[in-house]
Scaffold this motif. Sequence first.
Motif, PDB file in Angstrom:
ATOM      1  N   GLY A 102      -2.313  23.822  20.863  1.00  0.00           N
ATOM      2  CA  GLY A 102      -2.115  25.011  20.047  1.00  0.00           C
ATOM      3  C   GLY A 102      -2.115  24.774  18.546  1.00  0.00           C
ATOM      4  N   ILE A 103      -2.425  23.541  18.117  1.00  0.00           N
ATOM      5  CA  ILE A 103      -2.410  23.251  16.682  1.00  0.00           C
ATOM      6  C   ILE A 103      -3.586  23.936  15.989  1.00  0.00           C
ATOM      7  CG2 ILE A 103      -2.494  21.401  14.965  1.00  0.00           C
ATOM      8  CD1 ILE A 103      -1.193  19.585  17.035  1.00  0.00           C
ATOM      9  N   ASN A 104      -4.762  23.874  16.644  1.00  0.00           N
ATOM     10  CA  ASN A 104      -5.930  24.546  16.072  1.00  0.00           C
ATOM     11  C   ASN A 104      -5.710  26.052  15.975  1.00  0.00           C
ATOM     12  OD1 ASN A 104      -7.092  22.067  16.130  1.00  0.00           O
ATOM     13  ND2 ASN A 104      -8.468  22.490  17.835  1.00  0.00           N
ATOM     14  N   ALA A 165      -1.005  28.729  21.979  1.00  0.00           N
ATOM     15  CA  ALA A 165      -2.422  28.952  21.674  1.00  0.00           C
ATOM     16  C   ALA A 165      -2.838  30.354  22.100  1.00  0.00           C
ATOM     17  CB  ALA A 165      -3.284  27.903  22.361  1.00  0.00           C
ATOM     18  N   ALA A 166      -2.357  30.788  23.289  1.00  0.00           N
ATOM     19  CA  ALA A 166      -2.711  32.124  23.767  1.00  0.00           C
ATOM     20  C   ALA A 166      -2.133  33.205  22.860  1.00  0.00           C
ATOM     21  CB  ALA A 166      -2.212  32.318  25.198  1.00  0.00           C
ATOM     22  N   GLY A 169      -3.975  33.056  19.512  1.00  0.00           N
ATOM     23  CA  GLY A 169      -5.346  33.513  19.728  1.00  0.00           C
ATOM     24  C   GLY A 169      -5.406  35.022  19.886  1.00  0.00           C
ATOM     25  N   SER A 170      -4.413  35.550  20.606  1.00  0.00           N
ATOM     26  CA  SER A 170      -4.374  36.983  20.833  1.00  0.00           C
ATOM     27  C   SER A 170      -4.136  37.731  19.518  1.00  0.00           C
ATOM     28  CB  SER A 170      -3.278  37.287  21.844  1.00  0.00           C
ATOM     29  OG  SER A 170      -3.204  38.645  22.096  1.00  0.00           O
ATOM     30  N   MET A 171      -3.224  37.206  18.706  1.00  0.00           N
ATOM     31  CA  MET A 171      -2.969  37.865  17.416  1.00  0.00           C
ATOM     32  C   MET A 171      -4.195  37.746  16.508  1.00  0.00           C
ATOM     33  SD  MET A 171       1.080  37.413  16.746  1.00  0.00           S
ATOM     34  CE  MET A 171       1.044  35.995  15.776  1.00  0.00           C
TER      35      MET A 171
ATOM     36  N   ALA B 330       4.551  36.433  24.972  1.00  0.00           N
ATOM     37  CA  ALA B 330       4.475  34.987  24.783  1.00  0.00           C
ATOM     38  C   ALA B 330       5.797  34.406  24.275  1.00  0.00           C
ATOM     39  CB  ALA B 330       3.320  34.641  23.851  1.00  0.00           C
ATOM     40  N   PRO B 331       6.430  35.044  23.292  1.00  0.00           N
ATOM     41  CA  PRO B 331       7.733  34.513  22.872  1.00  0.00           C
ATOM     42  C   PRO B 331       8.749  34.502  24.015  1.00  0.00           C
ATOM     43  CG  PRO B 331       6.915  36.020  21.222  1.00  0.00           C
ATOM     44  CD  PRO B 331       5.988  36.120  22.388  1.00  0.00           C
ATOM     45  N   TYR B 332       8.700  35.539  24.858  1.00  0.00           N
ATOM     46  CA  TYR B 332       9.621  35.569  26.005  1.00  0.00           C
ATOM     47  C   TYR B 332       9.343  34.397  26.942  1.00  0.00           C
ATOM     48  CZ  TYR B 332      12.033  37.248  30.149  1.00  0.00           C
ATOM     49  OH  TYR B 332      12.840  37.341  31.238  1.00  0.00           O
TER      50      TYR B 332
END
Lengths: 339, 341
Positions: A102-104, A165-166, A169-171, B330-332
Amino acid sequence: MTAPPVLRAGRIRQALLFTASAVLLALAIFAAISLGAKDLTVSTVWSAVFHYDRSLMTHQIIHELRLPRVLGAAVIGAALAVAGSLIQGITRNPLGDTGVLGINAGAMFVVAVSFAFFPNLPYGTLIVLSFLGALMSTLLVFGLGASAPGGLTPMRLTVSGAVTAALLGSMTSGIAIYFDLSQDLAFWYAGGVAGIKWSQLEILAPILLMVIAWSMGLARSISLISMGDEVALNLGLNLRRIRLLGLLTVVVLAGLSVSAAGAIGFVGLVIPHIARKLIGVDYRQIVPLSALLGAVLLVLADLGARMANPPEELAIGIMVSFIGVPFFLFLARKERRDL
Amino acid sequence: MSRSLGTGDTRTTKAWLVCLVLAGISFVVIVLGLNTGTIRIPPLRVLDTLFGGGSGRDHIVLFEYRLPRIVVTVLAGAGLGAAGAVMQGLSRNALADPGVLGLHAGAALGLVMFVSFFRDLDGSAAVLIPLFTFAGGVIAAVLIVLLSYSRNRGIVPVRLILSGIGVASGLSAITLYWSLRLDEDTYAFTARWLAGSVWGRDWIHAAALLPWIVIVLPYVLSQTRSLNNLSLGDETAAGIGTSVKRQRLLLLGAAVALSSASVSMAGGIGFIGLIAPHLARRLVGPMYQHLLPVACLVGVVILVTADTIGRSVFQPNAIPAGVVVAVVGAPYFLFLLSRTK
């Protein structure tokens, strides 16, 4: 003190490997400069590089389009591979990679935000911002993993990286859709060194090369960490400090690469594995060999992306994924431990 | 089985209560969803129109535009919630989710194939969309199962997650490759779809989704006993008399069908399949006869709310529901991860 014969044989093997990789890199770079929509002869390429004549069209193609692109691919490939090898050493996780963790995605998110709100930022500022984005997601992933009961297991790191990452990526795609940036961002997402110009390379290359050199200095401590906490502690190593420095190095390498070329996954995963297979467990050799091989992979992937279906270009990230994913699956399949 | 433990009756009563409350909340968010949009219709007029009253304009807005979309959202929410609950029971992993496991990446590939062959999304070909996404989901599931299968140990849970991540990346690369070749409009549609945008807004879309949910959901609800047994572990389940392999395969197929059909109309929405069962487990405990219906209802509430927020708060460019869900979900998930051992 003369080294025992076994070690000496090892040294010769190492020297051979490094020479071979360097020659391979030189050949790949040369091929990538001369092949393309307009095939150029060896002598033209040579004179364009070393005796640049602005009035000749072929020289201009080489100098303004191909050269920055190929050199950019080489430097970024090296940076991604070194980042991967450091991460794998620090976390002792063979599946570690800046994309998986998730760094990228953090760097991409910040770049998308700046595309949306400050479209005309100078490149230098964009670099700093994407570094901050990478830093943010790294802190998030590692902080969450470490705060859990039972500590930072590789499995937890992988899952929290994938979820982060998800989320990012979603944001990122939310921003892209809301501000109608979809297509601009998509091509950049897919990863590519096509757009790299001299002005970017002049900032990017020196920093990346310096950080790669610095990583080689860290390599000895990373080797000790990769053998286990106890070994490292017994040798009087400050684990916390080395981990922090290593992570910071990874963040710089990943953030800069993403700001220049988008998210190119799997280079950081695949190359250190190959390097380890070839040269053994010592990070003093793994890191430099990864740098060379990463450069070779990305230069060739970029060449392949250009040559696959001319005049259109395939996204380089797709090219790398097609090589990297089967390898990742092969490794995941071999995973015996319950991470 | 829980009845013999003595707490069964109180649990069942509690589950009924929770279901009732959730049904009430669903009703409220559905009415709110129906009344929100560029033309606002007050909730009472919504109800009035639904039961035959209201002006002609209200009638058209409601029946031609809002209602089909809400039906799609409700069906997809229930489908995703149920699919997540089934996946978690099958894999005995509370972090399993159709999105995390790469099924959505397969469904996305199916959708991109569909839009490459049939450009018309609103015609009768729309009925085929769930079929394409289902085929993609099945391909992903087969790949993941093959890769995580060990001759001695069956499906190895850790491999399941790792191969899920890998397969998702690989399929996404192929999807990206295809979608970059599409023309601009189709590409824009695909991008929105991938981000989890509820795009089904005609009755034909609701009709395309309906049979999948109406057939598969009752099947899953009838299998709560096997789900209970499977979640106890393979050996115990086999000891009780469940044919582990066959049940697991059938239920996996059902989960793929539910999630692929749902995302075909509602976009690649992750995290609902993860969060809904979790909330359900907190509310009514781990027994599947309670958990599954509650997970469906929670899924409905989440998706309808997320879609309404995405549509109304961010005018004029609506934010896909999937983004809203991810920003909350995702935070949850990370919070859960930081607390589970």
